[in-house]
Write an enzyme that holds these catalytic residues in place. Structure first.
Site, PDB file in Angstrom:
ATOM      1  N   GLN A 197      19.278   6.509  28.050  1.00 58.63           N
ATOM      2  CA  GLN A 197      17.913   6.129  28.438  1.00 58.63           C
ATOM      3  C   GLN A 197      17.458   6.862  29.688  1.00 58.63           C
ATOM      4  O   GLN A 197      16.271   6.852  30.023  1.00 58.63           O
ATOM      5  CB  GLN A 197      17.810   4.625  28.656  1.00 58.63           C
ATOM      6  CG  GLN A 197      18.572   4.128  29.879  1.00 58.63           C
ATOM      7  CD  GLN A 197      18.601   2.630  29.984  1.00 58.63           C
ATOM      8  OE1 GLN A 197      19.304   1.950  29.231  1.00 58.63           O
ATOM      9  NE2 GLN A 197      17.842   2.080  30.931  1.00 58.63           N
TER      10      GLN A 197
ATOM     11  N   CYS B  73      16.108   0.067  28.360  1.00 63.29           N
ATOM     12  CA  CYS B  73      17.281  -0.457  27.663  1.00 63.29           C
ATOM     13  C   CYS B  73      16.878  -1.344  26.499  1.00 63.29           C
ATOM     14  O   CYS B  73      17.519  -1.342  25.440  1.00 63.29           O
ATOM     15  CB  CYS B  73      18.170  -1.219  28.630  1.00 63.29           C
ATOM     16  SG  CYS B  73      17.406  -2.704  29.337  1.00 63.29           S
TER      17      CYS B  73
ATOM     18  N   HIS C 282      20.287  -6.572  31.550  1.00 61.51           N
ATOM     19  CA  HIS C 282      20.420  -5.359  30.749  1.00 61.51           C
ATOM     20  C   HIS C 282      20.470  -5.716  29.268  1.00 61.51           C
ATOM     21  O   HIS C 282      21.036  -6.747  28.888  1.00 61.51           O
ATOM     22  CB  HIS C 282      21.705  -4.639  31.166  1.00 61.51           C
ATOM     23  CG  HIS C 282      21.863  -3.256  30.619  1.00 61.51           C
ATOM     24  ND1 HIS C 282      20.851  -2.316  30.569  1.00 61.51           N
ATOM     25  CD2 HIS C 282      22.954  -2.636  30.064  1.00 61.51           C
ATOM     26  CE1 HIS C 282      21.305  -1.200  30.032  1.00 61.51           C
ATOM     27  NE2 HIS C 282      22.564  -1.373  29.724  1.00 61.51           N
TER      28      HIS C 282
ATOM     29  N   ASN D 149      26.379   0.879  24.810  1.00 60.46           N
ATOM     30  CA  ASN D 149      25.414   0.966  25.905  1.00 60.46           C
ATOM     31  C   ASN D 149      24.482   2.160  25.676  1.00 60.46           C
ATOM     32  O   ASN D 149      24.671   2.944  24.734  1.00 60.46           O
ATOM     33  CB  ASN D 149      26.156   1.106  27.233  1.00 60.46           C
ATOM     34  CG  ASN D 149      25.331   0.646  28.424  1.00 60.46           C
ATOM     35  OD1 ASN D 149      24.128   0.391  28.308  1.00 60.46           O
ATOM     36  ND2 ASN D 149      25.963   0.545  29.573  1.00 60.46           N
TER      37      ASN D 149
END
Length: 333
Positions: A135, A141, A279, A300
């Site tokens: 990102q 996110c 997150h 992630n």
């Protein structure tokens, strides 16, 4: 001429003697991650932070080597940031949120009581998960988490794995309560996709890590979303959802220094808040390490240089550590 060469060599050796191991490591780290700074003062400040983080990593990994810690830390691209700066970076990832929107929801997926579940699930191995993305400096996110969950469901339906456009979500879903690079929520992304008529492929609407004008072309829409469902906020329900549905969009607390520098192993952080979520990530499986440590397998959106090639194993069945089961949601296609 020979004397001159000898003198030159001695000067080089003398200069090298003043270069410490830490200097060489910092230089190599800067080259590896393409780091450069605007001034000598800034570089000096970043190096001091980097040295503090290096000490933390070395001390932690000594404990890991002795079996006292279940995971290892590493000098990734966040290693020149102190934890306060890192937390400030995270603060732009999730937007404002009204808890009553979930509390009043009737769309909870209920686990089937007594149903046998697989001991381990890994949707990567079954073709549901695209490559690890980055990102970058954009607080998007939420868009990566939502797109990843939809990628999995589209694969389940079509047997074609296609990277979807996070940039479209960043540019086009503001009217649904998202804020581009200044934060958002996966479920609001699903609301937008349902209303707009679909989400383009990343190849037709590529990621730029900044906000822009909406360029969505309905004729190019690849993925559809008919609705979304919340998962009952327990780890048992989340395990059932992952096993039966596929990759799930989840929110976690990622603020700890240990998360910032995580490298491998099962992340077990008792002080990780289960309520202060910061997150959005993609839950792609679960399992047990060494027959004793239950974990969640999480993708992630910080690139392959963070964590275990972009992934982290987070503790499972430890009182919802880091809040992973609190706000889990997935799209229906």
């Amino acid at each position: 001429m020979g004397v001159l060469l000898v003198l030159t060599a001695l000067v080089v050796v003398a200069g090298a003697a003043n270069v410490s191991l830490e200097d060489l490591e910092f230089h190599d780290w800067k080259v590896k991650f393409g780091k450069s700074y605007g001034s000598v003062e800034e570089e000096s400040q970043r190096k001091m932070i980097w040295l503090d983080n290096r000490k933390l990593v070395l001390e932690h990994n000594m404990l890991a080597d002795q079996g006292i810690k279940s995971y290892r830390l590493g000098m990734n691209h966040f290693a020149d940031m102190d934890n306060q700066e890192y937390q400030q970076m995270l603060n732009g990832c999730l937007g404002s949120f009204n808890e009553s929107e979930i509390e009043s929801a009737t769309m909870f997926l209920q686990p089937v009581e007594g149903a046998a579940l697989p001991r381990a699930v890994n949707w990567r191995k079954r073709g549901y998960v695209t490559r690890v993305k980055d990102q970058s400096h954009c607080g998007s996110c939420w868009a990566f988490s939502a797109a990843g969950a939809l990628e999995g469901q589209m694969y389940k339906k079509t047997k074609k794995l296609v990277s979807l456009s996070e940039q479209q979500l960043v540019d086009c879903s503001r009217s649904f309560g998202n804020h581009g690079c200044r934060g958002g929520w996966p479920y609001k992304a699903f609301k937008y996709i349902k209303s707009s008529g679909g989400l383009e492929k990343m190849s037709t609407y590529p990621y730029q890590a900044k906000e822009g004008e909406c360029r969505f072309n309905n004729a190019r829409a690849w993925a559809k979303c008919s609705n979304y469902k919340w998962v009952k906020p327990t780890e048992n329900a989340l395990q059932s959802a992952v096993a039966k549905i596929g990759p799930i969009s989840v929110l976690i607390n990622a603020s700890r220094h240990s998360f910032q520098l995580y490298e491998s192993g099962v992340y077990d952080e008792p002080n990780c808040s289960s309520s202060k979520l910061s997150h959005a990530v993609l839950l792609v499986g679960y399992g047990t390490e060494g027959n004793t440590q239950d974990y969640w397998l999480v993708k992630n959106s910080w690139g392959v240089n963070w964590g275990d090639k972009g992934y982290i194993k987070m503790s499972r069945n430890k009182n919802n550590q880091c809040g992973i089961a609190k706000h889990a949601v997935y799209p229906e296609v």
